[in-house]
Write a protein that holds these residues in place. Structure first.
Motif, PDB file in Angstrom:
ATOM      1  N   GLU A  39      14.741   7.997  -9.596  1.00  0.00           N
ATOM      2  CA  GLU A  39      14.001   8.061  -8.348  1.00  0.00           C
ATOM      3  C   GLU A  39      14.811   8.831  -7.312  1.00  0.00           C
ATOM      4  OE1 GLU A  39      10.940   7.156  -8.275  1.00  0.00           O
ATOM      5  OE2 GLU A  39      11.054   6.266 -10.281  1.00  0.00           O
ATOM      6  N   ALA A  40      14.116   9.464  -6.381  1.00  0.00           N
ATOM      7  CA  ALA A  40      14.779  10.326  -5.406  1.00  0.00           C
ATOM      8  C   ALA A  40      15.829   9.581  -4.592  1.00  0.00           C
ATOM      9  CB  ALA A  40      13.740  10.966  -4.483  1.00  0.00           C
ATOM     10  N   ASP A  41      15.522   8.345  -4.221  1.00  0.00           N
ATOM     11  CA  ASP A  41      16.459   7.606  -3.374  1.00  0.00           C
ATOM     12  C   ASP A  41      17.669   7.087  -4.142  1.00  0.00           C
ATOM     13  OD1 ASP A  41      15.221   5.617  -4.831  1.00  0.00           O
ATOM     14  OD2 ASP A  41      14.475   4.499  -3.104  1.00  0.00           O
ATOM     15  N   ALA A  42      17.649   7.236  -5.460  1.00  0.00           N
ATOM     16  CA  ALA A  42      18.783   6.796  -6.277  1.00  0.00           C
ATOM     17  C   ALA A  42      19.576   7.979  -6.837  1.00  0.00           C
ATOM     18  CB  ALA A  42      18.297   5.913  -7.433  1.00  0.00           C
ATOM     19  N   LEU A  43      19.240   9.196  -6.420  1.00  0.00           N
ATOM     20  CA  LEU A  43      19.831  10.389  -7.038  1.00  0.00           C
ATOM     21  C   LEU A  43      21.339  10.426  -6.868  1.00  0.00           C
ATOM     22  CD1 LEU A  43      19.486  13.128  -8.459  1.00  0.00           C
ATOM     23  CD2 LEU A  43      19.169  14.163  -6.196  1.00  0.00           C
ATOM     24  N   LEU A  44      21.810  10.311  -5.654  1.00  0.00           N
ATOM     25  CA  LEU A  44      23.241  10.447  -5.427  1.00  0.00           C
ATOM     26  C   LEU A  44      24.029   9.303  -6.061  1.00  0.00           C
ATOM     27  CD1 LEU A  44      25.150  12.444  -4.221  1.00  0.00           C
ATOM     28  CD2 LEU A  44      25.109  11.177  -2.066  1.00  0.00           C
ATOM     29  N   SER A  45      23.502   8.089  -5.989  1.00  0.00           N
ATOM     30  CA  SER A  45      24.216   6.964  -6.603  1.00  0.00           C
ATOM     31  C   SER A  45      24.245   7.109  -8.123  1.00  0.00           C
ATOM     32  CB  SER A  45      23.567   5.632  -6.204  1.00  0.00           C
ATOM     33  OG  SER A  45      22.227   5.542  -6.674  1.00  0.00           O
ATOM     34  N   THR A  46      23.159   7.639  -8.707  1.00  0.00           N
ATOM     35  CA  THR A  46      23.142   7.877 -10.151  1.00  0.00           C
ATOM     36  C   THR A  46      24.156   8.935 -10.533  1.00  0.00           C
ATOM     37  OG1 THR A  46      20.787   7.292 -10.275  1.00  0.00           O
ATOM     38  CG2 THR A  46      21.692   8.570 -12.107  1.00  0.00           C
ATOM     39  N   ALA A  47      24.213  10.010  -9.741  1.00  0.00           N
ATOM     40  CA  ALA A  47      25.189  11.072  -9.996  1.00  0.00           C
ATOM     41  C   ALA A  47      26.615  10.556  -9.823  1.00  0.00           C
ATOM     42  CB  ALA A  47      24.933  12.253  -9.070  1.00  0.00           C
ATOM     43  N   MET A  48      26.824   9.700  -8.824  1.00  0.00           N
ATOM     44  CA  MET A  48      28.159   9.136  -8.607  1.00  0.00           C
ATOM     45  C   MET A  48      28.574   8.262  -9.782  1.00  0.00           C
ATOM     46  SD  MET A  48      29.830  10.003  -5.844  1.00  0.00           S
ATOM     47  CE  MET A  48      30.951   8.619  -5.641  1.00  0.00           C
ATOM     48  N   ASP A  49      27.652   7.444 -10.277  1.00  0.00           N
ATOM     49  CA  ASP A  49      27.961   6.592 -11.434  1.00  0.00           C
ATOM     50  C   ASP A  49      28.333   7.443 -12.646  1.00  0.00           C
ATOM     51  OD1 ASP A  49      27.464   4.310  -9.964  1.00  0.00           O
ATOM     52  OD2 ASP A  49      25.441   3.999 -10.751  1.00  0.00           O
ATOM     53  N   MET A  50      27.581   8.518 -12.850  1.00  0.00           N
ATOM     54  CA  MET A  50      27.888   9.400 -13.979  1.00  0.00           C
ATOM     55  C   MET A  50      29.236  10.079 -13.773  1.00  0.00           C
ATOM     56  SD  MET A  50      25.782  12.680 -15.508  1.00  0.00           S
ATOM     57  CE  MET A  50      24.546  11.690 -16.359  1.00  0.00           C
ATOM     58  N   ALA A  51      29.500  10.525 -12.554  1.00  0.00           N
ATOM     59  CA  ALA A  51      30.772  11.189 -12.272  1.00  0.00           C
ATOM     60  C   ALA A  51      31.943  10.262 -12.547  1.00  0.00           C
ATOM     61  CB  ALA A  51      30.796  11.665 -10.817  1.00  0.00           C
ATOM     62  N   LYS A  52      31.829   9.022 -12.144  1.00  0.00           N
ATOM     63  CA  LYS A  52      32.904   8.055 -12.374  1.00  0.00           C
ATOM     64  C   LYS A  52      33.086   7.781 -13.864  1.00  0.00           C
ATOM     65  CE  LYS A  52      32.341   5.827  -7.865  1.00  0.00           C
ATOM     66  NZ  LYS A  52      31.882   4.625  -7.137  1.00  0.00           N
ATOM     67  N   GLU A  53      31.964   7.647 -14.580  1.00  0.00           N
ATOM     68  CA  GLU A  53      32.049   7.394 -16.020  1.00  0.00           C
ATOM     69  C   GLU A  53      32.683   8.570 -16.753  1.00  0.00           C
ATOM     70  OE1 GLU A  53      29.161   6.365 -19.851  1.00  0.00           O
ATOM     71  OE2 GLU A  53      28.264   6.858 -17.906  1.00  0.00           O
ATOM     72  N   MET A  54      32.254   9.782 -16.421  1.00  0.00           N
ATOM     73  CA  MET A  54      32.724  10.961 -17.129  1.00  0.00           C
ATOM     74  C   MET A  54      34.153  11.351 -16.763  1.00  0.00           C
ATOM     75  SD  MET A  54      30.404  11.624 -19.205  1.00  0.00           S
ATOM     76  CE  MET A  54      28.707  11.075 -19.450  1.00  0.00           C
ATOM     77  N   SER A  55      34.668  10.814 -15.659  1.00  0.00           N
ATOM     78  CA  SER A  55      36.023  11.174 -15.238  1.00  0.00           C
ATOM     79  C   SER A  55      36.991  10.012 -15.357  1.00  0.00           C
ATOM     80  CB  SER A  55      36.001  11.670 -13.788  1.00  0.00           C
ATOM     81  OG  SER A  55      35.599  10.636 -12.892  1.00  0.00           O
ATOM     82  N   SER A  56      36.586   8.954 -16.059  1.00  0.00           N
ATOM     83  CA  SER A  56      37.423   7.754 -16.139  1.00  0.00           C
ATOM     84  C   SER A  56      38.604   7.918 -17.082  1.00  0.00           C
ATOM     85  CB  SER A  56      36.581   6.554 -16.585  1.00  0.00           C
ATOM     86  OG  SER A  56      36.051   6.769 -17.881  1.00  0.00           O
ATOM     87  N   GLY A  57      38.542   8.894 -17.967  1.00  0.00           N
ATOM     88  CA  GLY A  57      39.624   9.088 -18.923  1.00  0.00           C
ATOM     89  C   GLY A  57      40.714   9.998 -18.413  1.00  0.00           C
ATOM     90  N   SER A  58      41.569  10.435 -19.306  1.00  0.00           N
ATOM     91  CA  SER A  58      42.690  11.304 -18.970  1.00  0.00           C
ATOM     92  C   SER A  58      42.197  12.635 -18.410  1.00  0.00           C
ATOM     93  CB  SER A  58      43.533  11.569 -20.222  1.00  0.00           C
ATOM     94  OG  SER A  58      44.349  12.704 -20.060  1.00  0.00           O
ATOM     95  N   ARG A  59      42.648  12.974 -17.213  1.00  0.00           N
ATOM     96  CA  ARG A  59      42.262  14.252 -16.623  1.00  0.00           C
ATOM     97  C   ARG A  59      42.779  15.417 -17.474  1.00  0.00           C
ATOM     98  NH1 ARG A  59      41.580  16.746 -10.950  1.00  0.00           N
ATOM     99  NH2 ARG A  59      41.981  18.927 -11.406  1.00  0.00           N
ATOM    100  N   THR A  60      43.994  15.271 -17.986  1.00  0.00           N
ATOM    101  CA  THR A  60      44.564  16.322 -18.826  1.00  0.00           C
ATOM    102  C   THR A  60      43.692  16.559 -20.058  1.00  0.00           C
ATOM    103  OG1 THR A  60      46.807  15.779 -18.090  1.00  0.00           O
ATOM    104  CG2 THR A  60      46.592  17.025 -20.144  1.00  0.00           C
ATOM    105  N   ALA A  61      43.327  15.483 -20.747  1.00  0.00           N
ATOM    106  CA  ALA A  61      42.529  15.610 -21.963  1.00  0.00           C
ATOM    107  C   ALA A  61      41.135  16.149 -21.661  1.00  0.00           C
ATOM    108  CB  ALA A  61      42.430  14.261 -22.667  1.00  0.00           C
TER     109      ALA A  61
END
Length: 265
Positions: free
Chosen positions: A191-213
């Motif tokens: 939903e439009a009102d959840a766009l940024l929070s959804t993107a933030m959740d994905m960003a946190k999930e996808m960046s939770s591991g080793s930055r180098t790797a």
């Protein structure tokens, strides 16, 4: 009085958010806006404190494509100089797309509205695409006598396959958010009102591991379609050697050993 930024920047929980800020033009990409985008991407490329990037648009549109005002100026120029000027401008377009593609952190397009032409290409330059339900995508270059010049001919086939990419580009038809999800253009719809929070959740999930790797994996997998398995293996061997020496790997292994030791008591 200082001029309002065409790209707004904010940092939240080590996640950078770039917001295209020409809402009155549906965030059409002007040369000045592109220059600001490049500046932000160049800074992010070497910023070790930022773990991921989200790109979104202000207002009703994500990015309506190229700036019509710029096209009008081109129409009024001497044809003798249009070709070279166009070539020179394209170098800037492609540099921006390449910067975004090769940024060593996860990147997410939070597509809030229309993503047309360069806007659709901008979204696909990111690793992941989250679309609001009202969003849509279109590659209507050919209707204007142009070819997709923002990376669409590279990114779109990798998302949807060669034949579908041709069909979308040749027809220039509009693709709804739901169809975009089915085709693989978008990775998530919300939903439009959840766009940024959804993107933030994905960003946190996808960046939770080793930055180098993550950075090394991205550097190889981005061009794995163009090279042989032997080259992938070779580049992977070199990257893994770097990972072996990284602080993240050593800390992870030590934590595992400590847990195993505690469990054995």
């Amino acid at each position: 009085m200082s001029q309002e930024a065409l790209i707004e920047y904010q940092l939240e929980d080590d996640i950078a958010i770039l917001t295209l800020n020409r809402p009155e033009k549906r965030n059409a990409m002007s040369d000045a806006m592109r220059a600001e985008l490049v500046g932000h991407l160049e800074a992010l490329r070497s910023n070790r404190n930022v773990r991921a990037l989200i790109i979104t648009g202000k207002g009703k549109g994500f990015c309506a494509g190229g700036d019509i005002a710029g096209m009008k100026i081109r129409m009024e120029q001497d044809p003798a100089v249009v070709g070279f000027n166009g070539w020179e401008r394209q170098q800037g377009v492609h540099y921006a797309a390449s910067l975004l593609l090769n940024l060593p952190i996860p990147t997410i397009a939070a597509v809030n509205g229309a993503a047309a032409g360069l806007g659709a290409d901008l979204a696909l330059s990111c690793d992941f695409v989250v679309a609001a339900r009202p969003a849509h995508f279109t590659w209507a270059y050919i209707a204007r006598g142009l070819i997709p010049d923002g990376g669409g001919m590279y990114f779109l086939p990798r998302r949807v396959g060669l034949a579908r990419a041709k069909a979308l580009i040749f027809s220039g038809r509009r693709v709804s958010s739901e169809e975009a999800l089915q085709l693989g253009i978008a990775d998530s719809v919300c939903e439009a009102d959840a766009l940024l929070s959804t993107a933030m959740d994905m960003a946190k999930e996808m960046s939770s591991g080793s930055r180098t790797a993550i950075a090394l994996t991205k550097s190889i997998i981005n061009h794995s379609y163009e090279i042989s398995e032997h080259q992938v293996f070779d580049e992977g061997s070199k990257a893994q050697g770097i990972c072996y020496t990284s602080q993240e790997h050593r800390a992870s292994v030590q934590a595992f050993l400590d847990r195993a030791k505690e469990a054995g008591k």
